[in-house]
Design a protein around this motif. Structure first.
Motif, PDB file in Angstrom:
ATOM      1  N   LEU A  31       2.492  10.094  -3.226  1.00  0.00           N
ATOM      2  CA  LEU A  31       2.076   9.691  -1.884  1.00  0.00           C
ATOM      3  C   LEU A  31       2.902  10.369  -0.801  1.00  0.00           C
ATOM      4  N   LYS A  39      -0.164   7.318   7.927  1.00  0.00           N
ATOM      5  CA  LYS A  39       0.622   6.535   6.977  1.00  0.00           C
ATOM      6  C   LYS A  39       1.315   5.363   7.669  1.00  0.00           C
ATOM      7  N   VAL A  61       5.105   3.659   3.829  1.00  0.00           N
ATOM      8  CA  VAL A  61       4.799   4.918   3.159  1.00  0.00           C
ATOM      9  C   VAL A  61       5.570   6.075   3.812  1.00  0.00           C
ATOM     10  N   ARG A 106      -3.587  11.406  -4.359  1.00  0.00           N
ATOM     11  CA  ARG A 106      -2.228  10.949  -4.047  1.00  0.00           C
ATOM     12  C   ARG A 106      -2.021   9.516  -4.544  1.00  0.00           C
ATOM     13  N   PRO A 132       0.568   5.995  -5.603  1.00  0.00           N
ATOM     14  CA  PRO A 132       1.797   5.209  -5.563  1.00  0.00           C
ATOM     15  C   PRO A 132       2.374   5.105  -6.988  1.00  0.00           C
ATOM     16  N   THR A 181      -9.731   3.691  -2.102  1.00  0.00           N
ATOM     17  CA  THR A 181      -9.302   5.032  -1.731  1.00  0.00           C
ATOM     18  C   THR A 181      -9.226   5.119  -0.212  1.00  0.00           C
ATOM     19  N   ASP A 198      -4.139   6.609   4.462  1.00  0.00           N
ATOM     20  CA  ASP A 198      -2.986   5.751   4.213  1.00  0.00           C
ATOM     21  C   ASP A 198      -3.063   5.150   2.816  1.00  0.00           C
ATOM     22  N   CYS A 199      -1.900   4.876   2.238  1.00  0.00           N
ATOM     23  CA  CYS A 199      -1.825   4.192   0.943  1.00  0.00           C
ATOM     24  C   CYS A 199      -1.504   2.727   1.202  1.00  0.00           C
ATOM     25  N   PHE A 256      -5.766   8.945  -1.126  1.00  0.00           N
ATOM     26  CA  PHE A 256      -4.862   8.021  -1.803  1.00  0.00           C
ATOM     27  C   PHE A 256      -5.713   7.137  -2.710  1.00  0.00           C
ATOM     28  N   TYR A 258      -5.279   3.506  -5.034  1.00  0.00           N
ATOM     29  CA  TYR A 258      -4.358   2.412  -5.258  1.00  0.00           C
ATOM     30  C   TYR A 258      -5.121   1.156  -5.642  1.00  0.00           C
TER      31      TYR A 258
END
Length: 211
Positions: free
Chosen positions: A109, A118, A122, A158, A160, A173, A177-178, A207, A209
């Motif tokens: 990330l 972000k 992050v 990307r 985490p 997704t 940002d994650c 991203f 997660y």
């Protein structure tokens, strides 16, 4: 109809093993590039092993011949110089030579894109990576830049922290940002397989997660 052949780079790594299992569940033919094939114990008629190193252009050129797509979950070998941009250069060059377009690859990330928004957590994690793992973090950023300049149909996923679990959870997704702290290795494998024929994230860096 003959099932596509997928090259996996990093298939013996922690998340790579989960990817291989998901590809096999979907009956893909696999070609695995392995530095130490003697350490890979999984036997399956759908798997072909090729001994080689992602930092060696001829190894990449050999393994991707005749394939339909390439997926990389390549990790950083302990105690060695950062490998990401060197491997990416070889992969791009070899895929262009063989006229193969679809390339899916995982990263951290900490990679930045012009589209990011972000959150503070992050951003702090990205800064921490640059402070403590400057070489590999900068090299992963270079990997993104090499892909962005290429003509491949690439997707850079990307991530985490990866949880090595067979459990599945709800995933999201985002290109900006994650919003989650973890991703299940099983969910990651499923997502990577789904991207083989999905054009949603071509030439983008989502991203991924769990939520």
């Amino acid at each position: 109809m003959k099932k596509e052949t997928i090259v996996v780079i990093g298939g013996t790594g922690k998340s790579g093993k989960y990817l291989v299992q998901q590809l096999l569940k979907n009956n893909y033919h696999l070609k695995l590039l392995l530095r130490h094939p003697e350490n890979f114990t999984l036997q399956n008629h759908l798997i072909e092993f090729i001994k080689g190193d992602a930092r060696d252009y001829n190894s990449i050129l050999n393994v991707i011949k005749g394939c339909d797509a390439v997926i990389s979950t390549l990790g950083q070998p302990a105690g060695e110089e950062s490998i990401f941009s060197d491997a990416t250069k070889n992969i791009i060059k070899a895929m262009q030579f063989h006229r193969i377009k679809r390339y899916i690859v995982t990263t951290g990330l900490n990679v930045n894109t012009p589209f990011d928004r972000k959150n503070e957590k992050v951003k702090m994690a990205t800064e921490w990576m640059y402070q403590h793992y400057q070489e590999t973090t900068a090299d992963k950023q270079k990997e993104y830049e090499l892909l962005a300049e290429s003509n491949l149909d690439w997707t850079l996923v990307r991530l985490p922290l990866i949880n090595l679990t067979d459990e599945s959870f709800r995933t999201e997704t985002s290109l900006e940002d994650c919003k989650g702290e973890n991703i299940s290795a099983t969910d990651l494998g499923k997502f990577l397989v789904s991207q083989i024929d999905d054009e949603t994230f071509i030439k983008q860096s989502p991203f991924l997660y769990n939520v």
